[in-house]
Design an enzyme around this catalytic site. Structure first.
Site, PDB file in Angstrom:
ATOM      1  N   ASP A 137       0.853  -1.183   0.000  1.00 52.77           N
ATOM      2  CA  ASP A 137       0.000   0.000   0.000  1.00 52.77           C
ATOM      3  C   ASP A 137       0.893   1.239   0.000  1.00 52.77           C
ATOM      4  O   ASP A 137       2.021   1.203   0.516  1.00 52.77           O
ATOM      5  CB  ASP A 137      -0.922   0.014   1.223  1.00 52.77           C
ATOM      6  CG  ASP A 137      -2.139   0.901   1.022  1.00 52.77           C
ATOM      7  OD1 ASP A 137      -3.207   0.358   0.679  1.00 52.77           O
ATOM      8  OD2 ASP A 137      -2.015   2.132   1.188  1.00 52.77           O
ATOM      9  N   ASP A 162      -7.339  -4.925  -4.777  1.00 56.69           N
ATOM     10  CA  ASP A 162      -8.481  -4.312  -4.089  1.00 56.69           C
ATOM     11  C   ASP A 162      -8.258  -2.798  -3.990  1.00 56.69           C
ATOM     12  O   ASP A 162      -8.062  -2.248  -2.900  1.00 56.69           O
ATOM     13  CB  ASP A 162      -8.637  -4.926  -2.690  1.00 56.69           C
ATOM     14  CG  ASP A 162      -9.833  -4.359  -1.934  1.00 56.69           C
ATOM     15  OD1 ASP A 162     -10.766  -3.856  -2.593  1.00 56.69           O
ATOM     16  OD2 ASP A 162      -9.827  -4.409  -0.687  1.00 56.69           O
ATOM     17  N   CYS A 172     -14.699  -0.820  -6.358  1.00 53.98           N
ATOM     18  CA  CYS A 172     -15.696  -0.312  -5.414  1.00 53.98           C
ATOM     19  C   CYS A 172     -16.310   0.997  -5.898  1.00 53.98           C
ATOM     20  O   CYS A 172     -16.953   1.703  -5.119  1.00 53.98           O
ATOM     21  CB  CYS A 172     -15.076  -0.127  -4.030  1.00 53.98           C
ATOM     22  SG  CYS A 172     -13.739   1.062  -3.978  1.00 53.98           S
TER      23      CYS A 172
END
Length: 400
Positions: A252, A301, A341
């Site tokens: 990340d 993700d 998303c």
């Protein structure tokens, strides 16, 4: 009937008539009666037909948000308690409620408010003026309903700090509702322990909507080498580790997120097999490919690459790039886990983008699973914005 009446223009209110809950400013013919923004109003069609009751805010493009189609309804404590009780009973029937989204705005017919439950702590996000006025009674009734099941709420924290509040003519707010408490809350999901920071974590502190999807990777991760991209606080990585993955690398760009991911790995005694690094995924994937790295499972993700229709083209490029690179890093007959998303990246467009990435990577895909958000984030038909999460697991095969 309420004293203020909102009347629609002839031919308008199409979304409302098809099951939606919003009335936009350009759909309104007139407003009769005195009111303050945030007040409850009655809604009528152009011909006088009574369409229900909602709350009004002329500072918002969504001028009325409907609370009920019952034109005779009184919006009082009993009405709110029934809404809250219905929402909780639905969760009890569909999801592990130890930590879950208890109220999801329009999807629970309480537009503009989200309440997440992390163990015995509630986190509230209020995004509309009318619901903000009802917020104290909603919280009171939710505490009552939970206590009936033996759940005593230890504290309530508000995370109403999203920019959309300003478009409603409201100030952003973040802080305790009631007595202060320790905002680092431990939860358990799918057997994985996490420390959720409800004060400074993303949104309400933790992304609960992937609960079932995280559980879905357990079987494919066992004994495997796993790469988890956009790991945030490590949820997919830790699920892979708990499932028995041989090794996991979580990536990340946020140093704070990675710090918390490492804390969560220690909490689960997984720090030896689950490692984390701070890197930009768009930079990392090509460098891993150049080094000849291969993984049994690659997980993508990402955060929403677009929050508006105007930036959808750039978002498509981003999704195509990471999926193409991700596929190239998967061993023959390994697995790609990929999701979006963003509501604006609709299911057909996301599937089309994955197909384009597959062609670019020269791979064959076998679909293992397609899923959406967990049931505590219900998709309300006729409210397209409620369907936002698309989740795939593919087996990736070399072309032969």
């Amino acid at each position: 009937m309420y004293s203020t009446v909102v009347t629609l223009k002839k031919g308008e209110g199409r979304q409302l008539k098809s099951g939606g809950l919003w009335i936009y400013d350009n759909e309104i013919a007139r407003i009769d009666g005195n009111f303050e923004n945030g007040d409850i109003v009655s809604v009528r069609d152009f011909d006088g037909y009574e369409m229900g009751v909602g709350f009004i805010n002329t500072k918002s493009k969504i001028t009325v948000r409907m609370l009920t189609r019952d034109a005779s309804a009184v919006i009082d404590g009993d009405f709110i308690e029934k809404r809250v009780r219905d929402a909780w009973e639905y969760r009890k029937s569909t999801i592990d409620t130890s930590s879950c989204r208890v109220i999801f705005g329009e999807r629970d017919f309480l537009p503009g408010i989200v309440i997440d439950k992390f163990s015995d702590v509630l986190v509230v996000e209020s995004l509309a003026l009318g619901i903000d006025k009802l917020k104290p009674v909603i919280i009171e009734k939710l505490k009552k309903v939970l206590s009936e099941d033996g759940i005593e709420v230890r504290g309530v924290y508000e995370r109403s700090d999203a920019p959309v509040r300003e478009r409603e003519g409201m100030e952003r707010f973040k802080g305790f509702i009631g007595e202060p408490f320790d905002t680092k809350v431990e939860i358990v999901e799918n057997g994985v322990r996490y420390i959720v920071d409800v004060q400074d974590g993303q949104k309400t502190g933790f992304f609960l909507d992937q609960k079932n999807n995280r559980a879905a990777i357990h079987k494919i991760a066992k004994g495997k080498k796993v790469l988890d991209c956009f790991t945030h606080t490590g949820s997919f990585a830790l699920n892979a580790g708990l499932a028995g993955a041989k090794s996991v690398l979580g990536v990340d760009a946020s140093e704070l997120a990675i710090e918390r991911a490492r804390e969560n790995a220690k909490l689960n005694n997984l720090q030896d097999r689950v490692q984390f690094t701070v890197r930009d995924v768009f930079d990392l994937l090509p460098s891993l490919e150049a080094r000849g790295e291969k993984y049994d499972v690659v997980i993508l993700d990402p955060p929403a690459f677009t929050k508006s229709r105007s930036s959808i083209k750039n978002a498509v490029k981003g999704y195509r790039e990471i999926n193409l690179r991700g596929m190239k890093l998967v061993k023959d007959r390994g697995f790609l886990v990929t999701c979006s998303c963003s509501h604006f990246m609709d299911p057909d467009l996301f599937a089309k983008t994955i197909k384009e990435a597959r062609r670019g990577a020269r791979k064959k895909l076998r679909q293992v699973l397609f899923s959406t958000q967990a049931p505590d984030h219900p998709i309300l038909w006729a409210a397209d914005e409620s369907y936002y999460l698309k989740f795939y697991i593919f087996q990736v095969c070399d072309e032969r």
